[in-house]
Design an enzyme around this catalytic site. Sequence first.
Site, PDB file in Angstrom:
ATOM      1  N   ARG A  62     -22.665   2.141  32.735  1.00 45.59           N
ATOM      2  CA  ARG A  62     -23.559   1.496  31.762  1.00 45.59           C
ATOM      3  C   ARG A  62     -23.449   2.074  30.353  1.00 45.59           C
ATOM      4  O   ARG A  62     -23.734   1.405  29.374  1.00 45.59           O
ATOM      5  CB  ARG A  62     -25.003   1.687  32.215  1.00 45.59           C
ATOM      6  CG  ARG A  62     -25.500   0.566  33.081  1.00 45.59           C
ATOM      7  CD  ARG A  62     -26.931   0.773  33.394  1.00 45.59           C
ATOM      8  NE  ARG A  62     -27.183   2.194  33.687  1.00 45.59           N
ATOM      9  CZ  ARG A  62     -28.354   2.699  33.985  1.00 45.59           C
ATOM     10  NH1 ARG A  62     -29.409   1.939  34.003  1.00 45.59           N
ATOM     11  NH2 ARG A  62     -28.504   3.979  34.269  1.00 45.59           N
ATOM     12  N   LYS A 168     -20.605   6.809  52.318  1.00 50.19           N
ATOM     13  CA  LYS A 168     -21.861   6.924  53.038  1.00 50.19           C
ATOM     14  C   LYS A 168     -22.992   7.184  52.043  1.00 50.19           C
ATOM     15  O   LYS A 168     -22.683   7.659  50.946  1.00 50.19           O
ATOM     16  CB  LYS A 168     -21.780   8.008  54.107  1.00 50.19           C
ATOM     17  CG  LYS A 168     -21.801   9.440  53.556  1.00 50.19           C
ATOM     18  CD  LYS A 168     -21.830  10.454  54.654  1.00 50.19           C
ATOM     19  CE  LYS A 168     -23.178  11.072  54.862  1.00 50.19           C
ATOM     20  NZ  LYS A 168     -23.572  12.067  53.852  1.00 50.19           N
ATOM     21  N   LYS A 202     -10.160  15.502  56.297  1.00 51.45           N
ATOM     22  CA  LYS A 202      -9.829  16.911  56.525  1.00 51.45           C
ATOM     23  C   LYS A 202      -8.666  16.986  57.524  1.00 51.45           C
ATOM     24  O   LYS A 202      -8.719  16.371  58.586  1.00 51.45           O
ATOM     25  CB  LYS A 202     -11.049  17.669  57.073  1.00 51.45           C
ATOM     26  CG  LYS A 202     -12.218  17.710  56.083  1.00 51.45           C
ATOM     27  CD  LYS A 202     -13.394  18.482  56.683  1.00 51.45           C
ATOM     28  CE  LYS A 202     -14.674  18.291  55.900  1.00 51.45           C
ATOM     29  NZ  LYS A 202     -14.735  18.906  54.595  1.00 51.45           N
ATOM     30  N   HIS A 260     -20.627  12.302  60.027  1.00 56.01           N
ATOM     31  CA  HIS A 260     -19.669  13.406  60.180  1.00 56.01           C
ATOM     32  C   HIS A 260     -19.659  13.999  61.599  1.00 56.01           C
ATOM     33  O   HIS A 260     -18.598  14.189  62.194  1.00 56.01           O
ATOM     34  CB  HIS A 260     -19.993  14.531  59.201  1.00 56.01           C
ATOM     35  CG  HIS A 260     -20.087  14.099  57.778  1.00 56.01           C
ATOM     36  ND1 HIS A 260     -19.304  13.105  57.242  1.00 56.01           N
ATOM     37  CD2 HIS A 260     -20.871  14.530  56.758  1.00 56.01           C
ATOM     38  CE1 HIS A 260     -19.602  12.949  55.959  1.00 56.01           C
ATOM     39  NE2 HIS A 260     -20.551  13.799  55.644  1.00 56.01           N
TER      40      HIS A 260
HETATM   41  C1  BG6 Z   1     -22.024  15.282  52.704  1.00 57.59           C
HETATM   42  C2  BG6 Z   1     -23.477  15.577  52.821  1.00 57.59           C
HETATM   43  O1  BG6 Z   1     -21.728  14.020  53.240  1.00 57.59           O
HETATM   44  O2  BG6 Z   1     -21.288  16.283  53.402  1.00 57.59           O
HETATM   45  C3  BG6 Z   1     -23.796  16.947  52.247  1.00 57.59           C
HETATM   46  O3  BG6 Z   1     -24.224  14.580  52.106  1.00 57.59           O
HETATM   47  C4  BG6 Z   1     -22.936  17.986  52.922  1.00 57.59           C
HETATM   48  O4  BG6 Z   1     -25.167  17.269  52.403  1.00 57.59           O
HETATM   49  C5  BG6 Z   1     -21.466  17.588  52.881  1.00 57.59           C
HETATM   50  O5  BG6 Z   1     -23.116  19.212  52.229  1.00 57.59           O
HETATM   51  C6  BG6 Z   1     -20.626  18.533  53.715  1.00 57.59           C
HETATM   52  O6  BG6 Z   1     -19.271  18.258  53.471  1.00 57.59           O
HETATM   53  P1  BG6 Z   1     -18.192  19.430  53.426  1.00 57.59           P
HETATM   54  O7  BG6 Z   1     -16.894  18.729  53.236  1.00 57.59           O
HETATM   55  O8  BG6 Z   1     -18.587  20.327  52.290  1.00 57.59           O
HETATM   56  O9  BG6 Z   1     -18.312  20.128  54.732  1.00 57.59           O
END
Ligand code: BG6
Length: 511
Positions: A62, A168, A202, A260
């Site tokens: 914006r 997400k 990952k 996750h």
């Molecule tokens: C995100 C969450 O999707 O994943 C976060 O919203 C979290 O709260 C993060 O910290 C963890 O991802 P990574 O790759 O740092 O383990």
Amino acid sequence: MDVSAVLSSPGDLASADPAPPCTLVIFGAAGDLTKRLLIPSIYNMRQAGLLQDGFQVIGVDRVARDDSAYRNDLTEAMQGFASSTGGEFDPGVLDGPDWGWVRDRLSYQVGDLGDAETYEALRRRISGSCVFYLAVAARFFGPVLTRLADGGLMQEAEGAFRRVVVEKPFGHDLASAKALNQLILDKMGESQVYRIDHFLGKETVQNIMALRFSNGIFEPLWNRNYIDHVQITAAETVGVERRGSFYEATGALRDMVPNHMFQLLAMTAMEPPNSFDADAVRTEKAKVLQAIKPLDAASVARDVVRGQYGAGRLGDRDVPGYREEPDVAADSTTETYVALRLMVDNFRWAGVPFYVRTGKRMTQRRTEIVVHFKQAPHALFRDTPVERLTPNAMVIHVQPSEGITLNISAKVPGPTLHLGRVAMDFRYADYFNTPANTGYETLLYDVMIGDATLFQRADNVEAGWQVVQPILDEVGAGHTTAQPYAAGSAGPAAADALLERDGRHWLALGA
Ligand code: BG6
């Protein structure tokens, strides 16, 4: 998924062809995700030879600014990113040809996400293949997807693709996830949608499939006859940082579990797919999630532990409790930790508990899957009761130190027979040149080449929410409370009791 590019020897990095030329339109052009992950990934992709001429980025936001201001803004962000990686990324390279190449391909489109004129302006600027990346808050997903489709931007001309990437959260419960999926499918084809779960970017997570399905020695043991139970942990040392208001409405369960944590569970427990085609893999993953025994009020009370961190000590510093964090209510009941005991009701896993835990402000940052094998059936060693033999465990280290450890018993040298616990250890860093990676490179590349294996299909998303919905219902009805745990600890005592009740223990964080 392309499995032809196998590594023949350690250190020999598989190389991939450059992605076809396309325009990447980023909604949320100057947001955190764009600056911290998307632009550094594009830079890394260019360095790895995965992008070619004909690629360009259009950032949409914006705030009024021109192309040159946008380029400067992202160059500054890259400099900040470079210094935050602690030397892994050399700030000097920003003067080099690869950043120059990316920089020259950045342009900007001012516009409101809810305004049809924004999309009309985009339509005039774009031709050919295009990826629309929604790096915006979830409340904008519906409006942006609708405008893209209604503005004719999702129509694919001969030989060109139009794809959309959604981050997400995919909904905040089962009903809203279904509504979002329905909206998507009303407006475009499922094959045009890439729902990102960054855990699947990952390397170690992708390696779970390689470990299981390309090594003859593991799969025969990978079932209820040999495995006692599985633990899946994602422990973080960070608190909620500047995301208090988002987190208050979300909590650890919604933030981490249906996405996750369930991706890790699905990779660990799925049946071998018929092929590595996106749909074959995603079908097997959906089947595992659908096989999780549904929870009800009684099992939520028994098998789910919620926790909230209080003030504590992490390393050598004092840190505040969750309720003292910015934008968090002083009487907040939101959980920052959750542990679950789940059963996968199918032939392979009947009777094998899957314990899943995730939390913020824990003693160690560690994401891992621990497969605990059953006890040896009989102790041949005089005066050694079988229950004193330590069962084998395989630890798949997802982060921070990626690798696999197999814990076994071995004879301690000496004239008498004593058993000691030893580890067979594989670390990625010892074998492979791991290029600079934010985790988004593979995912962005896959979107551009049209490989959806590592993305969630609508049924995967809904199966995840289906499992956690009874917990959300119990939380909503005020039937569960978040147990306190000190920042810097391993979580609430009730989570230890969850396993002790079954005669088991969490593998200590840092063990
Ligand atoms: C995100 C969450 O999707 O994943 C976060 O919203 C979290 O709260 C993060 O910290 C963890 O991802 P990574 O790759 O740092 O383990």
